[in-house]
Write a protein that holds these residues in place. Structure first.
Motif, PDB file in Angstrom:
ATOM      1  N   ASP A 192       0.657  -1.178  -0.078  1.00  0.00           N
ATOM      2  CA  ASP A 192      -0.077  -0.001   0.145  1.00  0.00           C
ATOM      3  C   ASP A 192       0.812   1.313  -0.042  1.00  0.00           C
ATOM      4  N   GLN A 193       2.098   0.895  -0.159  1.00  0.00           N
ATOM      5  CA  GLN A 193       2.918   2.280  -0.106  1.00  0.00           C
ATOM      6  C   GLN A 193       2.765   3.421  -1.326  1.00  0.00           C
ATOM      7  N   MET A 194       2.677   4.676  -0.603  1.00  0.00           N
ATOM      8  CA  MET A 194       2.363   5.611  -1.606  1.00  0.00           C
ATOM      9  C   MET A 194       3.697   6.701  -1.245  1.00  0.00           C
ATOM     10  N   PHE A 195       3.801   7.403  -2.341  1.00  0.00           N
ATOM     11  CA  PHE A 195       5.169   8.458  -2.296  1.00  0.00           C
ATOM     12  C   PHE A 195       4.750   9.891  -2.314  1.00  0.00           C
ATOM     13  N   ASP A 196       5.386  10.612  -1.730  1.00  0.00           N
ATOM     14  CA  ASP A 196       5.337  12.141  -1.667  1.00  0.00           C
ATOM     15  C   ASP A 196       6.031  12.708  -3.145  1.00  0.00           C
ATOM     16  N   ILE A 197       7.193  12.069  -3.140  1.00  0.00           N
ATOM     17  CA  ILE A 197       8.176  12.340  -4.374  1.00  0.00           C
ATOM     18  C   ILE A 197       8.706  11.195  -4.936  1.00  0.00           C
ATOM     19  N   CYS A 198       8.852  11.374  -6.493  1.00  0.00           N
ATOM     20  CA  CYS A 198       9.840  10.449  -7.085  1.00  0.00           C
ATOM     21  C   CYS A 198      10.952  11.377  -7.727  1.00  0.00           C
ATOM     22  N   SER A 199      12.018  10.763  -7.425  1.00  0.00           N
ATOM     23  CA  SER A 199      13.152  11.458  -8.129  1.00  0.00           C
ATOM     24  C   SER A 199      13.967  10.774  -9.198  1.00  0.00           C
ATOM     25  N   CYS A 200      14.146  11.175  -9.932  1.00  0.00           N
ATOM     26  CA  CYS A 200      14.748  10.277 -11.379  1.00  0.00           C
ATOM     27  C   CYS A 200      15.899  11.275 -11.894  1.00  0.00           C
ATOM     28  N   GLN A 201      17.030  10.910 -11.271  1.00  0.00           N
ATOM     29  CA  GLN A 201      18.034  11.934 -11.665  1.00  0.00           C
ATOM     30  C   GLN A 201      18.976  11.553 -12.710  1.00  0.00           C
ATOM     31  N   PHE A 202      19.346  11.923 -14.042  1.00  0.00           N
ATOM     32  CA  PHE A 202      19.999  11.683 -15.052  1.00  0.00           C
ATOM     33  C   PHE A 202      19.803  10.027 -15.496  1.00  0.00           C
ATOM     34  N   VAL A 203      18.658   9.826 -15.322  1.00  0.00           N
ATOM     35  CA  VAL A 203      18.097   8.404 -15.802  1.00  0.00           C
ATOM     36  C   VAL A 203      17.149   8.232 -16.815  1.00  0.00           C
ATOM     37  N   TYR A 204      16.113   9.161 -16.819  1.00  0.00           N
ATOM     38  CA  TYR A 204      14.902   8.986 -17.309  1.00  0.00           C
ATOM     39  C   TYR A 204      15.351   8.841 -19.131  1.00  0.00           C
ATOM     40  N   HIS A 205      16.205   9.367 -19.517  1.00  0.00           N
ATOM     41  CA  HIS A 205      16.508   9.272 -21.109  1.00  0.00           C
ATOM     42  C   HIS A 205      16.704   7.837 -21.432  1.00  0.00           C
ATOM     43  N   TYR A 206      17.172   7.059 -20.623  1.00  0.00           N
ATOM     44  CA  TYR A 206      17.462   5.512 -21.231  1.00  0.00           C
ATOM     45  C   TYR A 206      16.153   4.961 -21.453  1.00  0.00           C
ATOM     46  N   SER A 207      14.828   5.398 -20.905  1.00  0.00           N
ATOM     47  CA  SER A 207      13.717   4.772 -21.189  1.00  0.00           C
ATOM     48  C   SER A 207      13.152   5.102 -22.505  1.00  0.00           C
ATOM     49  N   PHE A 208      13.595   6.173 -23.257  1.00  0.00           N
ATOM     50  CA  PHE A 208      13.099   6.661 -24.330  1.00  0.00           C
ATOM     51  C   PHE A 208      13.647   5.725 -25.466  1.00  0.00           C
ATOM     52  N   GLU A 209      14.007   4.395 -25.327  1.00  0.00           N
ATOM     53  CA  GLU A 209      14.182   3.536 -26.272  1.00  0.00           C
ATOM     54  C   GLU A 209      13.005   3.075 -27.157  1.00  0.00           C
ATOM     55  N   SER A 210      11.968   3.016 -26.484  1.00  0.00           N
ATOM     56  CA  SER A 210      10.638   2.522 -27.189  1.00  0.00           C
ATOM     57  C   SER A 210       9.568   3.266 -26.309  1.00  0.00           C
ATOM     58  N   GLU A 211       8.343   3.461 -26.883  1.00  0.00           N
ATOM     59  CA  GLU A 211       7.119   3.899 -26.224  1.00  0.00           C
ATOM     60  C   GLU A 211       6.804   2.743 -24.888  1.00  0.00           C
ATOM     61  N   GLN A 212       7.069   1.694 -25.397  1.00  0.00           N
ATOM     62  CA  GLN A 212       6.533   0.852 -24.024  1.00  0.00           C
ATOM     63  C   GLN A 212       7.551   0.919 -22.826  1.00  0.00           C
ATOM     64  N   LYS A 213       8.840   1.201 -23.236  1.00  0.00           N
ATOM     65  CA  LYS A 213       9.766   1.370 -21.914  1.00  0.00           C
ATOM     66  C   LYS A 213       9.521   2.949 -21.395  1.00  0.00           C
ATOM     67  N   ALA A 214       9.269   3.767 -22.084  1.00  0.00           N
ATOM     68  CA  ALA A 214       9.196   5.168 -21.557  1.00  0.00           C
ATOM     69  C   ALA A 214       7.997   5.202 -20.698  1.00  0.00           C
ATOM     70  N   ASP A 215       6.708   4.472 -21.044  1.00  0.00           N
ATOM     71  CA  ASP A 215       5.447   4.458 -20.562  1.00  0.00           C
ATOM     72  C   ASP A 215       5.581   3.510 -19.255  1.00  0.00           C
ATOM     73  N   MET A 216       6.300   2.570 -19.284  1.00  0.00           N
ATOM     74  CA  MET A 216       6.557   1.983 -17.872  1.00  0.00           C
ATOM     75  C   MET A 216       7.257   2.562 -16.846  1.00  0.00           C
ATOM     76  N   MET A 217       8.413   3.454 -17.522  1.00  0.00           N
ATOM     77  CA  MET A 217       9.095   4.242 -16.472  1.00  0.00           C
ATOM     78  C   MET A 217       8.233   5.307 -15.806  1.00  0.00           C
ATOM     79  N   LEU A 218       7.524   5.670 -16.700  1.00  0.00           N
ATOM     80  CA  LEU A 218       6.487   6.981 -16.240  1.00  0.00           C
ATOM     81  C   LEU A 218       5.609   6.272 -15.101  1.00  0.00           C
ATOM     82  N   ARG A 219       5.058   5.169 -15.531  1.00  0.00           N
ATOM     83  CA  ARG A 219       3.945   4.413 -14.565  1.00  0.00           C
ATOM     84  C   ARG A 219       4.725   4.483 -13.180  1.00  0.00           C
TER      85      ARG A 219
END
Length: 393
Positions: A192-219
């Motif tokens: 049931d864990q919920m978060f106040d902040i998600c921090s993604c530093q110098f990482v998110y660009h690795y996920s833009f390899e495909s729409e599926q990966k970018a969406d899963m990272m966002l999820r």
């Protein structure tokens, strides 16, 4: 100059949109031609070998990324201080500290609460002290590189042992997972864990390899955020990278501390637009362009609205006006003094690297020493931007 930059952005954006439409049409045609409803992904490896348009085929670089960061050796403070990019790394750390500190203030401004944070792409735990200083209550660290996660956990345990008896250190969970493929919520110790902040530093660009990966990272970044919670991060500015590539006489650009290499130029697909990035001894991996208007659009699926998007230069110019941020900058040695100490020696002997500082130091009313970065370090740092999204109620 600004007008030219905006025009370039519009042209690049139009190219991306056109290329994206073309790719979608190709995908629709492939799906129609597939036998028995087989998914495109199952045939990807075979298609890569025979496709006449291999540049647009998406290769999974997750293994390369994980392998690179797993193989990086942990070095001590003395070794880091001798690094050619010592001040740039400190500058980036200062910028993250300011970002994290200001977001924590906003979270607490909503009222006293137990603050929980997700560090998505935690690496070796470089931000652990920032969360400690921020007085959070719980931290979940996740990363694709198993060795890095182990080192992050070891740092955390060491930090707890060395803390004062009356200091309450946040609780923590450490997860080794590919957050572009796996649902992180299923791995949480507290379902049931919920978060106040998600921090993604110098990482998110690795996920833009495909729409599926970018969406899963966002999820993974957004679905467990509380209403009003924040998704914050740093990532390369795709428009800046394309602008520098188009201005280059070759398929690469850079200087003595970094290099960016593309396979082609003139078209830039929405997903899987790969380039290779190397930064001294720290980074040497394939990355993907993040077309920010698309990133913003995708975030809306998770009820997120963009509240901040600033180039590092803009963020720095705004935040350095505040005294406490300037004080932290000096404490963290985020800028190099010019003229240098020890008989004027700088991080590099090249005078051209400090011509901008020398010119500024000659102006009336300027007090020495100045705080600066070498030209090469600034060219590398100015590739990046800061982003902040907020979860709407």
């Amino acid at each position: 100059m600004e007008l030219q930059t905006e025009t370039q952005k519009e042209e690049d954006g139009e190219r991306w949109r056109e290329e994206g439409e073309r790719q979608r049409e190709e995908d629709r045609k492939r799906r129609r031609d597939e036998d028995g409803g087989q998914k495109l992904g199952k045939r990807r490896a075979e298609e890569d070998e025979d496709s006449p348009n291999k540049k647009l085929q998406m290769l999974d670089h997750s293994v390369k990324v994980a392998s690179h960061y797993n193989s990086l050796q942990e070095v001590g403070l003395a070794a880091r201080s001798r690094s050619r990019i010592f001040f740039m790394r400190n500058f980036n750390n200062w910028l993250k500290s300011v970002l994290i500190g200001e977001i924590l203030e906003q979270v607490r401004g909503a009222g006293p609460q137990q603050v929980s944070v997700l560090d998505l792409g935690c690496g070796k735990g470089g931000d652990l002290l920032k969360w400690r200083r921020g007085g959070i209550n719980h931290l979940v660290c996740a990363d694709i590189a198993g060795v890095s996660v182990e080192q992050c956990q070891s740092r955390y345990e060491d930090m707890k042992k060395k803390s004062h008896a009356n200091e309450k250190i946040f609780s923590a969970q450490f997860i080794n997972a590919d957050c572009t493929k796996e649902v992180l919520a299923e791995k949480l110790a507290d379902p049931d864990q919920m978060f106040d902040i998600c921090s993604c530093q110098f990482v998110y660009h690795y996920s833009f390899e495909s729409e599926q990966k970018a969406d899963m990272m966002l999820r993974n970044a957004c679905e467990r955020l509380k209403p009003g919670g924040f998704f914050i991060g740093t990532t390369p500015d795709a428009f800046e990278l394309v602008k520098r590539l188009e201005a280059s006489d070759s398929l690469s650009f850079g200087n003595e501390v970094f290099k960016v290499s593309f396979q082609s130029k003139g078209f830039y697909p929405l997903f899987g637009c790969q380039y290779h990035f190397s930064l001294e001894d720290v980074v040497n991996v394939p990355e993907s362009l993040v077309y920010f208007p698309l990133f913003e659009h995708m975030a809306k699926r998770y009820n997120m609205r963009l509240v901040v998007k600033q180039r590092f230069s803009e963020f720095f110019e705004e935040k350095v006006k505040k005294e406490h941020h300037r004080s932290l900058m000096m404490k963290m040695m985020a800028l190099e003094p010019f003229p240098g100490e020890d008989s004027g020696r700088q991080a590099t002997d090249s005078r051209a690297e400090y011509s901008h500082a020398k010119e500024h130091s000659g102006r009336a009313g300027v007090k020495l020493p100045l705080g600066t970065l070498s030209r090469s370090e600034w060219e590398a740092a100015s590739i990046y931007l800061v982003f902040v999204f907020q979860k709407m109620s």
